[in-house]
Design an enzyme around this catalytic site. Structure first.
Site, PDB file in Angstrom:
ATOM      1  N   GLY A   1       0.840  -1.324   0.188  1.00  0.00           N
ATOM      2  CA  GLY A   1      -0.157   0.058   0.095  1.00  0.00           C
ATOM      3  C   GLY A   1       0.943   1.369   0.030  1.00  0.00           C
ATOM      4  N   VAL A   2       0.252   2.377   0.446  1.00  0.00           N
ATOM      5  CA  VAL A   2       0.891   3.756   0.400  1.00  0.00           C
ATOM      6  C   VAL A   2       1.789   3.666   1.370  1.00  0.00           C
ATOM      7  CG1 VAL A   2       0.386   6.174   1.311  1.00  0.00           C
ATOM      8  CG2 VAL A   2      -1.025   4.889  -0.126  1.00  0.00           C
ATOM      9  N   CYS A   3       1.892   3.125   2.626  1.00  0.00           N
ATOM     10  CA  CYS A   3       2.771   3.061   3.649  1.00  0.00           C
ATOM     11  C   CYS A   3       4.051   2.559   3.105  1.00  0.00           C
ATOM     12  CB  CYS A   3       2.377   2.223   4.877  1.00  0.00           C
ATOM     13  SG  CYS A   3       3.327   2.244   6.175  1.00  0.00           S
TER      14      CYS A   3
ATOM     15  N   GLU B   1       0.876  28.083   3.887  1.00  0.00           N
ATOM     16  CA  GLU B   1       0.398  27.561   5.088  1.00  0.00           C
ATOM     17  C   GLU B   1      -1.219  28.382   5.272  1.00  0.00           C
ATOM     18  OE1 GLU B   1      -0.449  24.659   6.628  1.00  0.00           O
ATOM     19  OE2 GLU B   1      -2.114  25.517   7.823  1.00  0.00           O
TER      20      GLU B   1
ATOM     21  N   VAL C   1      -2.123  19.062   1.016  1.00  0.00           N
ATOM     22  CA  VAL C   1      -2.972  19.564   1.662  1.00  0.00           C
ATOM     23  C   VAL C   1      -3.994  18.565   2.354  1.00  0.00           C
ATOM     24  CG1 VAL C   1      -3.014  21.751   0.457  1.00  0.00           C
ATOM     25  CG2 VAL C   1      -4.305  20.099  -0.552  1.00  0.00           C
TER      26      VAL C   1
ATOM     27  N   ARG D   1      -5.493  14.255   2.672  1.00  0.00           N
ATOM     28  CA  ARG D   1      -5.675  12.806   1.892  1.00  0.00           C
ATOM     29  C   ARG D   1      -7.307  12.568   2.147  1.00  0.00           C
ATOM     30  NH1 ARG D   1      -1.196  10.198   0.189  1.00  0.00           N
ATOM     31  NH2 ARG D   1      -2.355   8.072   0.096  1.00  0.00           N
TER      32      ARG D   1
ATOM     33  N   ASP E   1      -6.905   3.876   6.775  1.00  0.00           N
ATOM     34  CA  ASP E   1      -7.657   5.444   6.268  1.00  0.00           C
ATOM     35  C   ASP E   1      -8.787   5.444   5.841  1.00  0.00           C
ATOM     36  OD1 ASP E   1      -4.814   6.024   6.824  1.00  0.00           O
ATOM     37  OD2 ASP E   1      -4.332   6.652   4.795  1.00  0.00           O
TER      38      ASP E   1
ATOM     39  N   HIS F   1      21.173   3.940  32.403  1.00  0.00           N
ATOM     40  CA  HIS F   1      21.892   5.218  32.158  1.00  0.00           C
ATOM     41  C   HIS F   1      22.963   4.812  30.933  1.00  0.00           C
ATOM     42  CE1 HIS F   1      23.764   8.875  32.824  1.00  0.00           C
ATOM     43  NE2 HIS F   1      24.797   8.299  33.293  1.00  0.00           N
TER      44      HIS F   1
HETATM   45  C1  LIG Z   1       4.372  10.671   2.247  1.00  0.00           C
HETATM   46  C2  LIG Z   1       3.659  10.026   3.414  1.00  0.00           C
HETATM   47  C3  LIG Z   1       4.306   9.734   4.716  1.00  0.00           C
HETATM   48  C4  LIG Z   1       3.720   9.089   5.721  1.00  0.00           C
HETATM   49  N1  LIG Z   1       4.229   8.536   6.953  1.00  0.00           N
HETATM   50  C5  LIG Z   1       3.701   8.017   7.731  1.00  0.00           C
HETATM   51  C6  LIG Z   1       4.198   7.499   8.844  1.00  0.00           C
HETATM   52  O1  LIG Z   1       5.572   7.864   9.046  1.00  0.00           O
HETATM   53  N2  LIG Z   1       3.651   6.883   9.824  1.00  0.00           N
HETATM   54  C7  LIG Z   1       2.135   6.551   9.731  1.00  0.00           C
HETATM   55  O2  LIG Z   1       1.648   5.893  10.552  1.00  0.00           O
HETATM   56  N3  LIG Z   1       1.612   6.917   8.437  1.00  0.00           N
HETATM   57  C8  LIG Z   1       2.219   7.695   7.755  1.00  0.00           C
HETATM   58  N4  LIG Z   1       1.745   7.977   6.656  1.00  0.00           N
HETATM   59  C9  LIG Z   1       0.229   7.265   6.325  1.00  0.00           C
HETATM   60  C10 LIG Z   1       0.350   5.925   5.925  1.00  0.00           C
HETATM   61  O3  LIG Z   1       0.748   5.743   4.870  1.00  0.00           O
HETATM   62  C11 LIG Z   1      -1.409   5.781   5.897  1.00  0.00           C
HETATM   63  O4  LIG Z   1      -1.901   5.888   7.169  1.00  0.00           O
HETATM   64  C12 LIG Z   1      -1.395   4.087   5.650  1.00  0.00           C
HETATM   65  O5  LIG Z   1      -0.810   3.423   4.382  1.00  0.00           O
HETATM   66  C13 LIG Z   1      -2.940   3.381   5.573  1.00  0.00           C
HETATM   67  O6  LIG Z   1      -3.162   2.011   5.349  1.00  0.00           O
HETATM   68  P1  LIG Z   1      -4.284   1.575   4.840  1.00  0.00           P
HETATM   69  O7  LIG Z   1      -4.046   0.085   4.878  1.00  0.00           O
HETATM   70  O8  LIG Z   1      -5.560   2.153   5.413  1.00  0.00           O
HETATM   71  O9  LIG Z   1      -4.302   1.902   3.131  1.00  0.00           O
HETATM   72  P2  LIG Z   1      -2.948   2.026   2.082  1.00  0.00           P
HETATM   73  O10 LIG Z   1      -1.722   1.937   2.712  1.00  0.00           O
HETATM   74  O11 LIG Z   1      -3.551   3.416   1.249  1.00  0.00           O
HETATM   75  O12 LIG Z   1      -3.262   0.968   1.189  1.00  0.00           O
HETATM   76  C14 LIG Z   1      -4.452   0.727   0.595  1.00  0.00           C
HETATM   77  C15 LIG Z   1      -4.424  -0.292  -0.501  1.00  0.00           C
HETATM   78  O13 LIG Z   1      -5.711  -0.374  -1.141  1.00  0.00           O
HETATM   79  C16 LIG Z   1      -5.501  -0.689  -2.507  1.00  0.00           C
HETATM   80  N5  LIG Z   1      -6.806  -0.461  -3.263  1.00  0.00           N
HETATM   81  C17 LIG Z   1      -7.694   0.664  -3.299  1.00  0.00           C
HETATM   82  N6  LIG Z   1      -8.869   0.525  -3.818  1.00  0.00           N
HETATM   83  C18 LIG Z   1      -8.743  -1.031  -4.291  1.00  0.00           C
HETATM   84  C19 LIG Z   1      -9.534  -1.588  -4.862  1.00  0.00           C
HETATM   85  N7  LIG Z   1     -10.721  -1.304  -5.498  1.00  0.00           N
HETATM   86  N8  LIG Z   1      -9.244  -2.843  -5.214  1.00  0.00           N
HETATM   87  C20 LIG Z   1      -8.216  -3.540  -4.902  1.00  0.00           C
HETATM   88  N9  LIG Z   1      -7.091  -2.834  -4.266  1.00  0.00           N
HETATM   89  C21 LIG Z   1      -7.483  -1.527  -3.910  1.00  0.00           C
HETATM   90  C22 LIG Z   1      -4.434   0.477  -2.913  1.00  0.00           C
HETATM   91  O14 LIG Z   1      -3.695   0.130  -4.323  1.00  0.00           O
HETATM   92  C23 LIG Z   1      -3.461   0.300  -1.575  1.00  0.00           C
HETATM   93  O15 LIG Z   1      -2.564  -0.602  -1.853  1.00  0.00           O
HETATM   94  C24 LIG Z   1       2.258   8.596   5.427  1.00  0.00           C
HETATM   95  C25 LIG Z   1       1.524   8.966   4.153  1.00  0.00           C
HETATM   96  C26 LIG Z   1       2.337   9.637   3.378  1.00  0.00           C
HETATM   97  C27 LIG Z   1       1.682   9.798   2.022  1.00  0.00           C
END
Ligand SMILES: Cc1cc2nc3c(=O)[nH]c(=O)nc-3n(C[C@H](O)[C@H](O)[C@H](O)COP(=O)(O)OP(=O)(O)OC[C@H]3O[C@@H](n4cnc5c(N)ncnc54)[C@H](O)[C@@H]3O)c2cc1C
Length: 482
Positions: free
Chosen positions: A39-41, A203, A270, A272, A312, A444
């Protein structure tokens, strides 16, 4: 037609954890991912950003290595090579996720899923394999979120970046305008600044991280970034940009007056929005709220009881560890355990330099809930380990209930704050008092000793700093370091 006890949609930290847990609990699991496993993370969020932040920190330390007696000469940056290293880290983790899913017996399908009924999904294969149907007893929606786009700033990956673009560049611009001073904008803006890019943060609110983190912690970051040369515009609305030849300007309205901010690239961070609009949720009968988040109860069940939503897409805070915990709860509920998502705190970290980490309530929040609030604070400059790390900047602030000394919140700004905050989260979850932490022996010389001393400062004077007691109990102001 494939059949499963549990079908997970999305393989980010929420989805893959839910799938593994459900399989561990004996369920037949299918997990569907339309893009990248992890995923995103793992691919474009937490992991690549932290890899580049670490690289920038290392570069910054090299610039100051002479303070410790090193003559390192001029250091140059090969940004392409750095991206290769970053991708290596990402690939190790994402391939590990796929291996873990398979080892636990989960069936993995690459494709985009949409509901055709409350019990059936249609998956359009990502590898040209056509469309297949999945029938499942339970579904866990873990489809995550994507960057919000604002009018006048369409992402093109060339001039206007979202966070994903900003993490995947193979060269550095000279000047970067960052629209949005939230944690993602600040983390990315900070590492670009360390690599020598001129950064301007635009900002819309009146200050940095207002309402998001402890104001004193935010102030430390603001001062440090300003000193490093980052420009800030507050109460500023980015209305568009003008490009003429090689000239690029962001047009900003500050209190009604227009300003031009010259730059070479524009990063928009801004916020997500939830990926709830591409799933045909109406076919399943699942409700969303006005912001697009899927509505869930404390067991992560949607209004359709065999369909769960986590991470998310199921609401704030949009953090990986929140999604992972929800994934575990959803899987356990499906397996018949009578559990709910019942946590006192979801700790949060902002990986700026220095880092900010917090768990539990801020002072104002605790006061607004009727607590008689006490604060114990301890500075990094009075901690031996911090000084040996050349990191004497920052503090640990503990918020307690004066009546009971129960820890209500901890806010840290300073080196490795991210590594310190879990002790605070445990204390808050367990209802620990400041005395509990103060009377726990901390080895320590280590940074966590500051947690112990901030706890001491909440109910009596700590050892390693002289404090002026300005109330009969709790709040003590550090006046002098040893
Ligand atoms: C630059 C950046 C830095 C970040 N840093 C941090 C951090 O340091 N610590 C932290 O806790 N969080 C951080 N985050 C937030 C974190 O990435 C997200 O909270 C986390 O990824 C959410 O996880 P998730 O499993 O809900 O969804 P996601 O990681 O968004 O994964 C969802 C997956 O679902 C898939 N999907 C979507 N729709 C469909 C569909 N219809 N069919 C099949 N697959 C689908 C997508 O392709 C994706 O791979 C950061 C985010 C960004 C953008």
């Amino acid at each position: 037609m494939k059949q499963a006890d549990v079908c997970v949609i999305g393989a980010g930290p929420g989805g893959y954890v839910a799938a593994i847990k459900a399989a561990q609990l004996g369920k037949k699991v299918i997990i569907v991912e339309r893009d990248k496993w992890g995923g995103v993370c793992l691919n474009v969020g937490c992991i690549p950003s932290k890899a580049l932040i670490t690289a920038a920190h290392f570069y910054d330390q090299l610039q100051h290595a002479d303070e410790m007696g090193f003559n390192v000469g001029k250091t140059t940056i090969d940004f392409k090579k750095m991206q290769v290293w970053k991708s290596g880290v990402v690939n190790k983790l994402t391939s590990g996720v796929v291996q873990l899913l398979k080892a636990n017996g989960c069936e993995t399908i690459s494709g985009e899923a949409q509901f055709v009924s409350p019990t059936d999904l249609e998956v359009k294969s990502s590898n040209g394999g056509g469309v297949e149907r999945i029938k499942a007893t339970n579904f866990i929606i873990a489809t995550g979120s994507r960057p919000v786009q604002i009018p006048g700033f369409e992402y093109d990956g060339k001039t206007v970046f979202n966070s994903t673009d900003a993490l995947e560049q193979s060269s550095l611009p000279k000047r970067l305008a960052v629209i949005g001073g939230g944690y993602i904008g600040l983390e990315i803006g900070s590492f670009y600044q360390k690599f020598g890019v001129e950064v301007t943060v635009i900002e819309a609110t009146k200050g940095l991280l207002t309402g998001v983190t402890d104001p004193d912690c935010a102030q430390v970051i603001f001062r440090k970034l300003k000193k490093a040369g980052v420009n800030f515009l507050f109460n500023a609305k980015a209305v568009g940009y003008k490009k003429a030849g090689s000239d690029l300007n962001v047009i900003v309205s500050v209190e009604g007056k227009e300003q031009k901010i010259p730059c070479d690239k524009i990063l928009v961070t801004v916020g997500r929005k939830p990926n709830s609009d591409q799933l045909n949720l109406q076919k399943a009968g699942v409700k969303i709220d006005p912001k697009g988040f899927i509505e869930v109860n404390k067991q992560l069940k949607t209004n359709v009881p065999h369909i769960y939503a986590i991470g998310d897409v199921a609401g704030q805070p949009m953090l990986a560890h929140k999604g992972m915990r929800e994934g575990i709860i959803a899987a356990e509920v499906i397996a018949g355990k009578n559990l709910v998502m019942d946590v006192k705190t979801i700790p949060a970290v902002i990986f700026t330099d220095p880092e900010i980490a917090s768990a539990g309530m801020m002072v104002e929040e605790a006061q607004s809930k009727g607590f008689d609030v006490g604060v114990g604070q301890f500075p990094y400059v009075a901690n031996g380990r911090a000084l040996t790390m050349n990191s004497g900047e920052g503090f640990v602030k503990m918020v307690v209930d004066k009546k009971t000394n129960v820890v209500l919140g901890v806010h840290i700004v300073g080196a490795e704050a991210s590594q310190l905050i879990s002790e605070a989260a445990l204390a808050i979850e367990m209802g620990a008092t400041a005395e509990d932490i103060a009377s726990t022996i901390h080895p320590h010389p280590t940074l966590p000793e500051m947690m112990m001393e901030a706890a001491e400062a909440a109910f009596g004077p700590p050892i390693h700093i002289f404090t002026r007691v300005n109330r009969d109990h709790a709040t003590r102001l550090p006046t002098k370091s040893p």
